[in-house]
Design a protein around this motif. Structure first.
Motif, mmCIF file in Angstrom:
data_model
loop_
_atom_site.group_PDB
_atom_site.id
_atom_site.type_symbol
_atom_site.label_atom_id
_atom_site.label_comp_id
_atom_site.label_asym_id
_atom_site.label_seq_id
_atom_site.Cartn_x
_atom_site.Cartn_y
_atom_site.Cartn_z
ATOM 1 N N THR A 257 -3.091 -23.292 -17.330
ATOM 2 C CA THR A 257 -3.937 -22.318 -17.081
ATOM 3 C C THR A 257 -5.087 -22.125 -16.327
ATOM 4 O O THR A 257 -5.524 -20.847 -15.880
ATOM 5 N N VAL A 258 -5.963 -22.348 -16.741
ATOM 6 C CA VAL A 258 -6.809 -22.738 -15.086
ATOM 7 C C VAL A 258 -6.536 -22.116 -13.394
ATOM 8 O O VAL A 258 -7.037 -21.824 -13.048
ATOM 9 N N ALA A 259 -5.684 -23.051 -13.138
ATOM 10 C CA ALA A 259 -5.088 -22.469 -12.042
ATOM 11 C C ALA A 259 -4.250 -21.252 -12.063
ATOM 12 O O ALA A 259 -5.094 -20.520 -10.679
ATOM 13 N N GLU A 260 -4.044 -20.484 -13.021
ATOM 14 C CA GLU A 260 -3.884 -18.558 -12.752
ATOM 15 C C GLU A 260 -5.293 -17.991 -12.671
ATOM 16 O O GLU A 260 -5.706 -16.982 -12.573
ATOM 17 N N ASP A 261 -6.413 -18.550 -13.437
ATOM 18 C CA ASP A 261 -7.920 -18.178 -13.725
ATOM 19 C C ASP A 261 -8.669 -19.184 -12.452
ATOM 20 O O ASP A 261 -9.448 -19.967 -13.610
ATOM 21 N N PRO A 262 -8.573 -18.633 -11.195
ATOM 22 C CA PRO A 262 -9.498 -19.969 -10.633
ATOM 23 C C PRO A 262 -10.926 -19.575 -10.621
ATOM 24 O O PRO A 262 -12.298 -21.084 -10.275
ATOM 25 N N VAL A 281 -8.155 -31.910 -14.908
ATOM 26 C CA VAL A 281 -8.271 -32.488 -16.572
ATOM 27 C C VAL A 281 -9.269 -33.775 -17.050
ATOM 28 O O VAL A 281 -8.541 -34.475 -16.976
ATOM 29 N N ALA A 282 -10.834 -33.781 -17.223
ATOM 30 C CA ALA A 282 -11.136 -34.465 -18.097
ATOM 31 C C ALA A 282 -10.789 -34.365 -19.528
ATOM 32 O O ALA A 282 -10.876 -33.426 -20.198
ATOM 33 N N VAL A 295 -10.067 -38.867 -16.434
ATOM 34 C CA VAL A 295 -9.620 -37.644 -15.839
ATOM 35 C C VAL A 295 -8.125 -37.855 -15.244
ATOM 36 O O VAL A 295 -7.886 -38.721 -14.505
ATOM 37 N N LEU A 296 -7.272 -36.461 -15.381
ATOM 38 C CA LEU A 296 -6.406 -36.251 -14.753
ATOM 39 C C LEU A 296 -6.095 -36.153 -13.840
ATOM 40 O O LEU A 296 -5.821 -34.114 -14.173
ATOM 41 N N ARG A 297 -6.072 -36.474 -12.836
ATOM 42 C CA ARG A 297 -6.165 -35.290 -10.919
ATOM 43 C C ARG A 297 -4.942 -34.987 -10.730
ATOM 44 O O ARG A 297 -3.488 -34.805 -11.362
ATOM 45 N N ASP A 298 -4.846 -33.155 -10.750
ATOM 46 C CA ASP A 298 -4.060 -32.030 -9.621
ATOM 47 C C ASP A 298 -3.085 -32.157 -11.196
ATOM 48 O O ASP A 298 -1.982 -32.484 -11.155
ATOM 49 N N THR A 332 -12.399 -31.305 -13.830
ATOM 50 C CA THR A 332 -13.513 -29.838 -13.367
ATOM 51 C C THR A 332 -13.610 -28.763 -14.326
ATOM 52 O O THR A 332 -13.928 -27.875 -14.387
ATOM 53 N N PHE A 333 -12.245 -29.103 -15.181
ATOM 54 C CA PHE A 333 -12.635 -28.656 -15.978
ATOM 55 C C PHE A 333 -12.133 -30.128 -17.516
ATOM 56 O O PHE A 333 -11.585 -30.791 -17.354
#
Length: 405
Positions: A257-262, A281-282, A295-298, A332-333
């Motif tokens: 969802t974050v990828a759809e709304d930068p 995502v933390a 954190v899960l990266r990418d 980052t989120f």
């Protein structure tokens, strides 16, 4: 040659490390990469490794002690001969307390303080150049702020604390500089403990102390909250059938969802908005003693199976107390899931520094819905942005066919 082993700097905010254990003794031969000691940082317990082959030499810093970063905690020598010489030097120079000076007898004191007669020329010079005034021992000197347990503060920090009325003991064990004093002054007054019952001060563990500092810093972020009831039953069932963690599934849903709304992957800075190139995502994890955010990266582009393996490794590190700085920094989120507590119907979360939003997820209710509360940095995200985010997230958790990809 004698090489210094220092307290490592493991994060930007780390000022001290707590030495919890020595794995090697003085005189032992060590190889490069050997774990010499264990240090508790603000997030985990990490190893201090030998940077070359040699022999461990003392003096060793004491265990269960807070030590400033870059301070020497031990030494490495290249050969057995150097080790023996180092040990002999330590044994040959024991600490010898100075003998107390006996007070002078009254007659001696009178003889010592009686001034010698001055010539007229000396009297004239003394009038033109009077000696500096020395405070009398009968009047106490102004006391500078002191710290318990031998903690250290810079002279400027001590003076600044005295001027601003800050008790240096309230700022921890040190080292304390002027920035810490100014930060304490900006935080406002402290509670008056003398107004209540008697108490004992307990040392705040490094991980809890770090969380407290982060939350205090995050207070300066202008935030707003928006709450929506989302259908969670379908995602729960799909995650269970796929033998995946519900928290992992929620993290993946948020990342997509974050990828759809930068906008949700931007970060406010005084120079402008920093747009990050991937979604990391933390996820808040409660250990009972600390709050960690691995954190899960990418997380939006990598396959779910890869993320699941990363999550398994991260949880294993947390269980062993071996989470490294690169494992928990740079989210980052953020996601905080308290759904395992059925009494939690809704809650707000604080937006951490370094992110623009955090999602708080409460327990699923009897109707299969759960309250999702999104806290946002209002400098980056507006109310309509948050509402659209929750709409897209609702559609994604209602149809979790993406979970297998």
């Amino acid at each position: 040659m004698k090489h210094e082993i220092t307290m490592p700097v493991l994060s930007d905010t780390m000022q001290t490390g707590r030495l919890t254990r020595w794995n090697k003794a003085v005189g032992e031969a060590v190889k490069k990469g050997d774990a010499l000691a264990e240090v508790e940082t603000d997030k985990a317990i990490l190893d201090v490794e030998a940077f070359q082959d040699g022999y461990l030499a003392g003096p060793l810093a004491p265990v269960d002690t807070d030590i400033p970063v870059r301070s020497a905690i031990a030494w490495l020598v290249d050969s057995k001969e150097e080790l023996d010489a180092s040990t002999d030097a330590q044994d040959a120079a024991p600490a010898v307390p100075q003998a107390p000076v006996a007070p002078p007898k009254p007659q001696q004191a009178a003889e010592r303080t009686a001034p010698a007669p001055k010539t007229p020329a000396q009297q004239s010079v003394q009038k033109e150049n009077p000696p500096p005034t020395v405070p009398s021992h009968s009047s106490p000197l102004p006391a500078s702020p002191t710290l318990a347990d031998g903690a250290r503060a810079s002279p400027y920090a001590r003076g600044l604390a005295q001027e601003l009325g800050i008790d240096l003991r309230s700022l921890g064990s040190g080292p304390i500089d002027s920035r810490a004093v100014l930060a304490a002054a900006l935080r406002g007054p402290l509670p008056d403990l003398t107004a209540g019952p008697s108490y004992q001060m307990e040392r705040l563990p490094g991980m809890r102390a770090a969380a407290a500092r982060n939350m205090q810093d995050a207070v300066y972020t202008p935030t707003f909250q928006i709450t929506a009831r989302l259908p969670l039953a379908a995602l729960q069932a799909r995650a269970k059938a796929s033998k995946q963690s519900l928290t992992l599934a929620l993290a993946r849903a948020c990342a997509l969802t974050v990828a759809e709304d930068p906008w949700f992957n931007h970060l406010w800075t005084p120079q402008g908005l920093a747009k990050r190139e991937r979604v990391d995502v933390a996820i808040a994890v409660d250990t009972g003693d600390a709050l960690l955010t691995p954190v899960l990266r990418d997380a939006a582009r990598r396959p779910v199976k890869e993320l699941a393996e990363d999550w398994r490794i991260l949880l294993g590190k947390i269980k062993r107390g071996r989470l490294a700085p690169e494992d928990y920094r740079g989210g980052t989120f953020y996601l905080s899931n308290l759904g395992v507590f059925d009494v939690v119907h809704n809650f707000d979360a604080i937006v951490p520094l370094g992110a623009a939003a955090i999602l708080a997820i409460a327990a699923t209710q009897a109707d299969g819905n759960s309250e999702f509360t999104l806290s946002c940095d209002h400098r980056v995200i507006f109310g309509a942005d948050a509402a659209r985010f929750l709409q897209r997230l609702r559609d994604r958790v209602a149809d979790p066919s993406w979970l297998d990809s």
